[in-house]
Write a protein that holds these residues in place. Sequence first.
Motif, PDB file in Angstrom:
ATOM      1  N   THR A  72       1.043  -1.327  -0.191  1.00 14.79           N
ATOM      2  CA  THR A  72       0.161   0.083  -0.079  1.00 14.79           C
ATOM      3  C   THR A  72       0.786   1.351  -0.060  1.00 14.79           C
ATOM      4  O   THR A  72       0.483   2.430  -0.453  1.00 14.79           O
ATOM      5  N   PHE A  73       2.183   1.172   0.362  1.00 14.10           N
ATOM      6  CA  PHE A  73       2.902   2.459   0.584  1.00 14.10           C
ATOM      7  C   PHE A  73       3.497   2.943  -0.940  1.00 14.10           C
ATOM      8  O   PHE A  73       3.802   3.922  -1.040  1.00 14.10           O
ATOM      9  N   THR A  74       2.980   2.038  -1.862  1.00 17.40           N
ATOM     10  CA  THR A  74       3.454   2.491  -3.303  1.00 17.40           C
ATOM     11  C   THR A  74       2.718   3.893  -3.569  1.00 17.40           C
ATOM     12  O   THR A  74       3.423   4.633  -4.171  1.00 17.40           O
ATOM     13  N   HIS A  75       1.578   4.130  -3.051  1.00 25.18           N
ATOM     14  CA  HIS A  75       0.717   5.157  -3.599  1.00 25.18           C
ATOM     15  C   HIS A  75       1.244   6.434  -2.579  1.00 25.18           C
ATOM     16  O   HIS A  75       1.413   7.483  -3.358  1.00 25.18           O
ATOM     17  N   THR A  76       1.606   6.120  -1.484  1.00 27.72           N
ATOM     18  CA  THR A  76       1.890   7.266  -0.678  1.00 27.72           C
ATOM     19  C   THR A  76       3.193   7.671  -0.735  1.00 27.72           C
ATOM     20  O   THR A  76       3.639   8.993  -1.015  1.00 27.72           O
TER      21      THR A  76
END
Length: 367
Positions: A70-74
Amino acid sequence: MPAELTEDNIRRAPKVLLHDHLDGGLRPATLVDLAEQIGYTDLPTTDVPALAAWFAESAYSGSLERYLETFTHTVAVMQTRETIIRVASECVQDLAADGVVYAEVRFAPELHVEQGLTLDQVVQAVLDGFQAGMRAAAANGHPIRVGTLLTAMRHAARSREIAELAIDFRDRGVVGFDIAGAEAGFPPTRHLDAFEYLRRENFRFTIHAGEAFGLPSIWEAIQWCGADRLGHGVRIVDDITVDRGSGSDGRPNLGRLAGYVRDRRIPLEMAPTSNVQTGAAASIADHPIGLLTELGFRVTVNTDNRLMSGCSMTSEMAGLVEAFGYGWDTLQWFTVNAMKSAFIPFDERLAIINDVIKPGYDRLRNG
């Protein structure tokens, strides 16, 4: 009469946070706004409530690896000085509004250089954002102090470089070092050179260990690498047994590693909601924090990633109150544990404990 243990009252309590990831705490609305500004089109949705729900659903996969995806987006929207400053400033203001009086927020500089920033520029942008956030929080009546931890990714090979970066900024707001990322297959001893360098420089560091991997990860982090604190450390419970045989007293027995961790007062940076999401615990009520608190380990309560976990320090503490029946004394104990374990000088820690934390809890106990 003591104040009731409601969320509103818990929010008023002074809190200390040692384990919080900058790229895991963005406001969903900010993420949508920044993505639009930079032309990032890979968000699963631009509807703010739906995006917040998507992060929570993804985080509850029970897999640390899926959680980390999920950290790809942030990270994608944190590649310029301006966006990093905004995220860092909002982070501090959000923590302060939640009653946090001291926090150590970590981030991996190597993840923010995709658009040409140097490592030094990334660190400076975060520090500038934190300063802006502290000024804004103080102006709003919520003073907070924030220290910065630089994180190296355990699957990469830049830990010595990041460790040297931390030393370069040690007098400008960076107070410690960390390694993070998937544990399995990437033991902390891969980064022994960085840890030996930091110890020679009299610098403090924590290591993610015992979250998704077991006792060997904790043992290596402490006995080989010399970690001052353990990021999560949940699996230390695997070295605690209860003899339920006939004639036994049913008391827990600590193995040698668990005994060492407790006796040496090695802090455990526990994040209950995050640990449930990644499968390290079945539920808050089943979380090892209950047993470890009962046994007197140096337990601290943390958020880990506020966006992914949909949590705050207030909600984490409220969840523990509901699950274990803790009162103000135990919440203060968690808070003092954390402040004792912070990576700032002893006299500064003591001042926050005596001048901020204890008076704050006294007011709540006295109604």
